[in-house]
Design a protein around this motif. Sequence first.
Motif, short mmCIF file in Angstrom:
data_model
loop_
_atom_site.label_atom_id
_atom_site.label_comp_id
_atom_site.label_asym_id
_atom_site.label_seq_id
_atom_site.Cartn_x
_atom_site.Cartn_y
_atom_site.Cartn_z
N ALA A 44 0.65 -1.19 -0.74
CA ALA A 44 0.36 0.24 0.07
C ALA A 44 1.12 1.16 -0.30
CB ALA A 44 -0.71 -0.29 0.91
N SER A 45 2.03 1.00 0.09
CA SER A 45 3.37 1.96 0.56
C SER A 45 3.81 3.11 -0.91
CB SER A 45 4.06 2.02 1.00
OG SER A 45 5.38 1.25 0.01
N GLY A 46 2.86 1.62 -1.75
CA GLY A 46 3.55 2.08 -3.51
C GLY A 46 5.29 1.09 -3.57
N GLU A 47 5.37 0.52 -2.73
CA GLU A 47 6.06 -0.39 -3.30
C GLU A 47 6.55 -1.87 -4.01
OE1 GLU A 47 10.19 0.24 -0.79
OE2 GLU A 47 8.50 0.92 1.04
N PRO A 48 7.11 -2.44 -4.45
CA PRO A 48 6.86 -3.78 -4.49
C PRO A 48 7.27 -5.03 -2.93
CG PRO A 48 8.99 -2.79 -6.21
CD PRO A 48 8.58 -2.01 -5.25
N ARG A 513 11.61 14.58 -5.20
CA ARG A 513 12.37 12.87 -4.25
C ARG A 513 10.89 11.69 -4.54
NH1 ARG A 513 13.46 16.95 0.20
NH2 ARG A 513 11.38 17.26 0.82
N ALA A 514 10.38 12.41 -4.77
CA ALA A 514 8.79 11.41 -4.98
C ALA A 514 8.90 10.81 -6.05
CB ALA A 514 7.14 11.99 -4.72
N PHE A 515 9.24 11.71 -7.09
CA PHE A 515 9.54 10.65 -8.51
C PHE A 515 10.37 9.70 -8.73
CE2 PHE A 515 9.36 11.41 -13.18
CZ PHE A 515 8.49 10.84 -13.49
N LYS A 516 11.63 10.59 -8.16
CA LYS A 516 12.73 9.59 -7.73
C LYS A 516 13.43 8.06 -7.27
CE LYS A 516 18.15 10.13 -7.65
NZ LYS A 516 19.17 10.92 -6.96
N GLU A 517 11.75 8.61 -6.61
CA GLU A 517 12.03 6.86 -5.41
C GLU A 517 11.20 6.28 -6.54
OE1 GLU A 517 11.76 4.09 -2.23
OE2 GLU A 517 12.91 6.11 -2.51
N TYR A 518 10.09 6.46 -6.43
CA TYR A 518 9.48 5.64 -7.84
C TYR A 518 10.23 5.28 -8.68
CZ TYR A 518 5.79 4.79 -11.94
OH TYR A 518 5.59 4.08 -12.70
N ILE A 519 10.14 6.02 -9.44
CA ILE A 519 11.56 5.10 -10.70
C ILE A 519 12.62 4.13 -9.96
CG2 ILE A 519 13.77 5.42 -12.45
CD1 ILE A 519 12.65 8.48 -12.23
N GLN A 520 13.28 4.22 -8.40
CA GLN A 520 14.23 3.50 -8.10
C GLN A 520 13.38 2.38 -7.63
OE1 GLN A 520 15.81 5.85 -5.19
NE2 GLN A 520 17.40 6.75 -6.73
N ARG A 521 12.07 2.31 -7.10
CA ARG A 521 11.31 1.56 -6.76
C ARG A 521 11.26 0.09 -7.67
NH1 ARG A 521 6.92 3.94 -2.18
NH2 ARG A 521 8.39 3.95 -1.02
N TRP A 522 10.46 0.81 -8.58
CA TRP A 522 10.10 -0.09 -9.99
C TRP A 522 11.42 -0.62 -11.05
CZ3 TRP A 522 5.95 -2.91 -8.87
CH2 TRP A 522 5.29 -2.76 -7.93
N ALA A 523 11.98 0.16 -11.11
CA ALA A 523 13.15 -0.39 -11.99
C ALA A 523 13.65 -1.55 -12.33
CB ALA A 523 14.77 0.04 -11.42
N PHE A 524 12.86 -1.59 -13.56
CA PHE A 524 13.04 -3.54 -14.06
C PHE A 524 12.12 -4.32 -13.55
CE2 PHE A 524 17.62 -1.56 -13.96
CZ PHE A 524 18.17 -1.28 -14.77
N LYS A 525 10.67 -3.83 -13.49
CA LYS A 525 9.46 -4.28 -13.09
C LYS A 525 8.73 -3.13 -13.43
CE LYS A 525 12.01 -5.43 -7.61
NZ LYS A 525 13.11 -4.21 -8.27
N PHE A 532 2.30 3.11 -8.47
CA PHE A 532 2.58 4.81 -8.77
C PHE A 532 2.09 5.75 -7.83
CE2 PHE A 532 1.69 9.24 -11.25
CZ PHE A 532 3.71 10.20 -10.94
N PHE A 533 0.56 5.94 -8.14
CA PHE A 533 0.23 6.78 -7.11
C PHE A 533 0.04 6.60 -5.37
CE2 PHE A 533 -4.10 6.61 -10.14
CZ PHE A 533 -2.99 7.18 -10.84
N HIS A 534 0.31 5.81 -5.16
CA HIS A 534 0.21 5.35 -3.49
C HIS A 534 2.37 5.62 -3.72
CE1 HIS A 534 -2.15 2.52 -1.97
NE2 HIS A 534 -2.34 1.49 -3.42
N THR A 535 2.87 5.49 -4.90
CA THR A 535 4.54 5.82 -3.98
C THR A 535 3.98 7.84 -4.16
OG1 THR A 535 5.54 4.00 -5.31
CG2 THR A 535 6.50 6.00 -4.82
N MET A 536 3.60 8.25 -4.98
CA MET A 536 4.03 9.85 -4.87
C MET A 536 3.78 10.60 -3.29
SD MET A 536 5.71 10.59 -7.37
CE MET A 536 5.46 12.46 -7.33
#
Length: 652
Positions: A44-48, A513-525, A532-536
Amino acid sequence: MKKFLLLVTLTTNLSLAFAQSNYDAKEAFNPQFYPYPGNDFRSASGEPGPRYWQNRADYKISCNLDTATHRVSGEVEISYTNNSPDNLKFLWLQIDQNIYRKDSRATATTTEAGGRWANGEFTDGQLIRSVTADYNGKKYNAQFTVADTRLQIWLQESLKSSGGKIRLTIPFEFTIPEYGTDRMGRLNTQNGWIYETAQWFPRLCVYDDIQGWNVMPYLGAGEFYLEYGDIEFSITTPADMIVVGSGELLNPQECFSADQLKKYNDAKNSDKTVTIRSASDVSDKKIQTKKSNTWKFKIINARDAAWAASKAFILDAAKINLPGGKRSMAISAYPVESTKDRKGIDWRRSTEMVKASIEHYSEKWFEYPYPAAINVAGIVGGMEYPGIVFCSSSSVGASLWGVTDHEFGHTWFPMIVGSNERKYAWMDEGFNTFINDLSTDAFLNGQFKDKSFMGDPVSPFMVKYTFGEKMDGLYTMPDVMQQDNVGVAAYMKPAQMLHLLRDQILGQDRFDRAFKEYIQRWAFKHPTPWDFFHTMENVAGEDLSWFWRSWVLNTWKLDQSVKEVKYVKNDPAKGAMITLENLEKMPLPVSILIREVNGKEHKMNLPVEIWQRGALYTLNVAVSSEIKEVVLDPEKKLPDWNRDNNKWKKPF
């Protein structure tokens, strides 16, 4: 005529004054937004989640290019790993070359007007004669079915869950069309054909925790959704051709002359562009001592691979400096026809542009993952693949920078962040267009900077176009969009959405910070829109459901207005009461400028929460004289549908 104009003006003013609001606060701020709760697979936090999984597909391909028939023939060996919790009785693969068949679904659904994705000619598609499966030590000829641009393979024994592996061997062949729906094709130049080859081998469809098999047909506008893996491939061509491809060239010493090899190695260490194969080299008619060359490439952890070949290529390169201390190579391949710009801002500047683009995105968002970034000039207007892009051979100046930067921006969306392009074009085209704006601001101090598509200040014409009744919404599959709407609904509007979120709502630091975190969390996933909504929201610390509901899930528009101005007990010295009204469905924060007759000014920024209880909001302002003027969004940063009601002026 004057009386008629006066009547129209009065009628218009009356209609504005008595306009009925379409705004519904309970709809805009409805507490139920997310369709499913977080789970072990997607938090629910937006992470895998801790049990997130995705399958893997590794490829080894060898093929030949027959320049007499423009035909590619070869064989792919696929090692497929089933990391899902399900046993798989069958597999689905994409065979995109079937889009060029006369009887394809894409041909049948092409509009009468044609368009970018229409077939200019037809081929026999992807010819698949056999499929060999090797599983648990048993090798057999597998039963398969071709369904338009999909290939279904039935297995004699189910592929086991949680790590089961199978090997498939598939011979294939196809003819490269001259115009391949602006994704691939061939261009005839004075020194020979340029082949841009993509979607050329059978590739696994994605099997995921959201839908199972993702088997939407390839119709042209919708792009790709693919599994990650390592791809090794070799291309055998006539010896006088240069081949460039995704990833690392494994055998440059076998493919280049001694002089070219030296320059190629020099380029790896040069910040300046080094010419590896010049225009004079192209026109040099040396007798070849061998008939063919085999070019070998490998790209790691990628979802696809593409290549280009021509004896017309000028080739140059330079090093790319990455923030982690690693290096990559910027490489450009183009014909002599692409070097004719009188200002010199043509393909001779391509490598400089590639280098700047990759270095910017690597520093700003996530490090570039591939050993080379190759820009190819050819018939394709602009198309991206891992490590290589195809751009129009006729592009010069700002258009060359724009298409180069855009196609390489796709490295981050969707090559690194592997969203589903078949469904959610706004998550790759829109996100990419947004980061392109920031890259363009940075390149050569904004030499090619242009106004945003909405304009700055925002253009009323573009607001009417973007938010008009005929415009498709972001949450529309690209194949469903009207062709004339794709540029706005997939590219421009989602980019404007992110700019607004960054500049007017979250602020640049919180957004970045949020957008960069989204990229890092979902890199190659494989993220969904909800990831995306959850992460932002979680990283930025903001409930943005009202924002996503307005921009993504609906086609709402904004119309903020000044309804009236009054004074407490009719005395300005006791304060003013300014009533604002939201006339349309989209809520946004309000910026307001208040000017008094004595020259004093008040500037205020009101949060979006002023609209939580309804369409009307009354602001109390301490003034020392009568109010001369009230202006909403004075800098015209918001896409307001009707700016005529953004102002109130003291009656004379």
